[in-house]
Design a protein around this motif. Structure first.
Motif, mmCIF file in Angstrom:
data_model
loop_
_atom_site.group_PDB
_atom_site.id
_atom_site.type_symbol
_atom_site.label_atom_id
_atom_site.label_comp_id
_atom_site.label_asym_id
_atom_site.label_seq_id
_atom_site.Cartn_x
_atom_site.Cartn_y
_atom_site.Cartn_z
ATOM 1 N N UNK A 23 34.478 22.631 45.330
ATOM 2 C CA UNK A 23 35.179 22.748 44.048
ATOM 3 C C UNK A 23 35.087 24.190 43.567
ATOM 4 N N UNK A 24 36.234 24.775 43.253
ATOM 5 C CA UNK A 24 36.266 26.163 42.776
ATOM 6 C C UNK A 24 35.735 26.215 41.343
ATOM 7 N N UNK A 25 34.932 27.218 41.057
ATOM 8 C CA UNK A 25 34.412 27.377 39.701
ATOM 9 C C UNK A 25 35.441 28.079 38.817
ATOM 10 N N UNK A 26 35.768 27.456 37.705
ATOM 11 C CA UNK A 26 36.737 28.018 36.751
ATOM 12 C C UNK A 26 36.137 27.906 35.359
ATOM 13 N N UNK A 27 36.186 28.977 34.595
ATOM 14 C CA UNK A 27 35.762 28.841 33.189
ATOM 15 C C UNK A 27 36.655 29.701 32.278
ATOM 16 N N UNK A 28 36.426 29.583 30.989
ATOM 17 C CA UNK A 28 37.293 30.280 30.025
ATOM 18 C C UNK A 28 37.139 31.792 30.106
ATOM 19 N N UNK A 29 35.932 32.246 30.398
ATOM 20 C CA UNK A 29 35.716 33.699 30.499
ATOM 21 C C UNK A 29 36.612 34.275 31.596
ATOM 22 N N UNK A 30 36.723 33.556 32.694
ATOM 23 C CA UNK A 30 37.565 34.047 33.798
ATOM 24 C C UNK A 30 39.030 34.065 33.367
ATOM 25 N N UNK A 31 39.454 33.005 32.695
ATOM 26 C CA UNK A 31 40.855 32.950 32.233
ATOM 27 C C UNK A 31 41.159 34.102 31.281
ATOM 28 N N UNK A 32 40.202 34.408 30.426
ATOM 29 C CA UNK A 32 40.391 35.529 29.490
ATOM 30 C C UNK A 32 40.509 36.853 30.227
ATOM 31 N N UNK A 33 39.706 37.000 31.295
ATOM 32 C CA UNK A 33 39.749 38.241 32.074
ATOM 33 C C UNK A 33 41.105 38.419 32.755
ATOM 34 N N UNK A 34 41.713 37.312 33.153
ATOM 35 C CA UNK A 34 43.043 37.397 33.774
ATOM 36 C C UNK A 34 44.050 37.908 32.735
ATOM 37 N N UNK A 35 43.997 37.349 31.540
ATOM 38 C CA UNK A 35 44.923 37.781 30.483
ATOM 39 C C UNK A 35 44.714 39.253 30.139
ATOM 40 N N UNK A 36 43.453 39.673 30.113
ATOM 41 C CA UNK A 36 43.167 41.080 29.807
ATOM 42 C C UNK A 36 43.731 41.983 30.908
ATOM 43 N N UNK A 37 43.648 41.524 32.148
ATOM 44 C CA UNK A 37 44.196 42.321 33.260
ATOM 45 C C UNK A 37 45.714 42.440 33.123
ATOM 46 N N UNK A 38 46.354 41.347 32.695
ATOM 47 C CA UNK A 38 47.806 41.385 32.476
ATOM 48 C C UNK A 38 48.126 42.400 31.380
ATOM 49 N N UNK A 39 47.372 42.332 30.274
ATOM 50 C CA UNK A 39 47.624 43.232 29.146
ATOM 51 C C UNK A 39 47.413 44.696 29.500
ATOM 52 N N UNK A 40 46.577 44.949 30.485
ATOM 53 C CA UNK A 40 46.321 46.349 30.877
ATOM 54 C C UNK A 40 47.560 46.994 31.503
ATOM 55 N N UNK A 41 48.487 46.130 31.955
ATOM 56 C CA UNK A 41 49.713 46.598 32.625
ATOM 57 C C UNK A 41 49.432 47.466 33.842
ATOM 58 N N UNK A 42 48.235 47.290 34.381
ATOM 59 C CA UNK A 42 47.904 47.853 35.685
ATOM 60 C C UNK A 42 47.829 46.657 36.616
ATOM 61 N N UNK A 43 48.466 46.721 37.751
ATOM 62 C CA UNK A 43 48.518 45.514 38.567
ATOM 63 C C UNK A 43 47.838 45.634 39.928
ATOM 64 N N UNK A 44 47.898 46.824 40.512
ATOM 65 C CA UNK A 44 47.399 46.969 41.882
ATOM 66 C C UNK A 44 46.436 48.149 41.972
ATOM 67 N N UNK A 45 45.271 47.910 42.632
ATOM 68 C CA UNK A 45 44.293 48.980 42.886
ATOM 69 C C UNK A 45 44.046 49.856 41.646
ATOM 70 N N UNK A 46 43.722 49.217 40.564
ATOM 71 C CA UNK A 46 43.396 49.959 39.337
ATOM 72 C C UNK A 46 41.908 49.899 39.039
ATOM 73 N N UNK A 47 41.609 49.954 37.734
ATOM 74 C CA UNK A 47 40.207 50.016 37.299
ATOM 75 C C UNK A 47 39.389 48.795 37.699
ATOM 76 N N UNK A 48 40.006 47.617 37.602
ATOM 77 C CA UNK A 48 39.273 46.386 37.958
ATOM 78 C C UNK A 48 38.885 46.409 39.434
ATOM 79 N N UNK A 49 39.816 46.856 40.270
ATOM 80 C CA UNK A 49 39.535 46.913 41.712
ATOM 81 C C UNK A 49 38.411 47.906 42.006
#
Ligand SMILES: *Cc1c(COP(=O)(O)O)cnc(C)c1O
Length: 386
Positions: A23-49
């Motif tokens: 079973x894959x672990x999923x929680x709200x903190x992870x979902x929030x991090x995805x939204x924050x990554x979207x808002x950064x408007x950086x998509x590939x090989x950026x700061x998160x990477x």
């Protein structure tokens, strides 16, 4: 569970899965991090990477980590970067996920299949006899999360000047003599496929290494051979990683050690209960190894019947893997001189992977074991009356 079944046509079989295989672990903190990554408007090989690479390198204790689109693409690039070419041979266990073999073939080299020992990892006693003048490397696989016997691999690789790469796809966080896998050989390769110990919500992988020049080459190779935005130093690939998945991975990495400890705890529960049941062969732990139980694999005589019984009780199982790689059609079409591997060929009919994931409870493990006990008793009785 019943609700899910209600939508199915009446005749469709619907076994509600109570305890899944994983079973894959999923929680709200992870979902929030995805939204924050979207808002950064950086998509590939950026700061998160970049941050994910640094955190992974620190966790593995290597100088570099290069994120790639998967384990398979990472090892493909690594073999090219190391100059592996047509006619070369690389020794690899047959008893592993098929992708372990693919990059070897993709670069034109030939996989030389080796049997496994009782730890399900390569049988190092056979290594030297498989080395030929064409041998350039060894790819030990830490299957099911159990480190391969690296002392012998290292000694032989160093003596014969062979490259060696740890397949850590199932063993992220495992240790061998106090060192993390992926830091022992010159190169380690990892996968974040959503069943592995460290997952993202899609595909992904990385190569860990200390060699500056090869790390730089891999970074360019995954990004079209780019030196900078407009200059391509050589012909590469698009095997990049992306920001959303890196954000997920960074959040998962915070939990990895805890999750691995939980997997090990689940195995303690399994062992306590299963050791009482005759006919169930438990996995070994080699001295000096801290396995992380990507899979908990037992051997039983009537594997298919037991899997069916468990499925009917809502318990998921798997077989990793029923068809050994040296018998895969993809291999038999390519090579006429494939070996016989007695241990591998025997265990593929007996192995069964039982449910294991970080949040599995003691009650769930108990239920799985109770059901195995009930099945074994029933089949024992059936044998007596025959
Ligand atoms: C999953 C796996 C791979 C392949 O990983 P991908 O990221 O899917 O390419 C390779 N080796 C082993 C042992 C695996 O379990």
């Amino acid at each position: 569970m019943l609700k899910a079944c209600a939508n199915l046509p009446l005749r469709a079989k619907c076994w509600a899965v109570k305890i899944p295989l994983s079973r894959v672990y999923i929680d709200d903190a992870i979902k929030q991090r995805i939204l924050a990554a979207v808002d950064s408007e950086n998509f590939i090989l950026g700061k998160e990477c970049t941050a994910f690479e640094q955190e992974l390198a620190a966790h593995t204790a290597t100088k570099h980590c290069v994120l790639t689109s998967s384990w398979t693409s990472g090892v493909h690039m690594l073999l090219l970067a190391l100059g592996v070419k047509a006619g070369d041979e690389i020794i690899v266990p047959s008893h592993t996920a098929f992708p372990s073999v693919e990059p070897i073939v993709q670069v034109g080299a030939k996989p030389i299949f080796i049997d496994v020992d009782e730890s399900y990892t390569l049988d190092v006693k056979q290594l030297e006899s498989l080395i030929t003048p064409r041998t350039v490397g060894i790819l030990p696989v830490h299957l099911y999360g159990h480190p391969a016997d690296l002392a012998r691999v290292k000694a032989i690789a160093e003596k014969r000047k062979l490259l060696w790469i740890e397949d850590c796809a199932q063993a992220q966080g495992a240790a061998w003599n106090g060192k993390k896998v992926g830091s022992i050989a010159p190169y380690g390769a990892f996968s974040f496929f959503p069943s592995k110990n460290l997952t993202v919500f899609g595909d992904g992988g990385c190569i860990t290494l200390n060699d500056d020049a090869i790390a730089e080459k891999l970074r360019m190779m995954r990004n079209h051979g780019r030196k900078d935005k407009y200059v391509h130093e050589f012909v590469g690939f698009n095997m990049r990683f992306n920001e959303m998945q890196a954000a997920v991975g960074r959040e998962q990495l915070k939990h990895l050690d805890d999750f691995n400890a939980r997997r090990r705890q689940a195995v303690v529960w399994y062992r306590e209960r299963l050791k009482e049941i005759p006919g169930v062969q438990l996995p070994i732990e080699r001295e000096g190894c801290t396995p992380v139980y990507h899979m908990f694999v037992v051997q039983v005589e009537k594997r298919e019947a037991l899997a069916k019984h468990l499925k009917e009780q809502g318990i998921g199982t798997g077989v990793h893997y029923p068809v050994p790689n040296h018998q895969q059609p993809a291999m038999t079409k390519l090579y006429k001189d494939l070996p016989k591997l007695p241990v591998t060929e025997k265990i593929v009919d007996r192995i069964l992977s039982l449910p294991i994931f970080p949040k599995i409870t003691e009650a769930e493990v108990s239920e799985v074991c109770q059901q195995i006990g009930a099945f074994m008793k029933k089949s024992e009785k059936a044998m007596v009356t025959v």
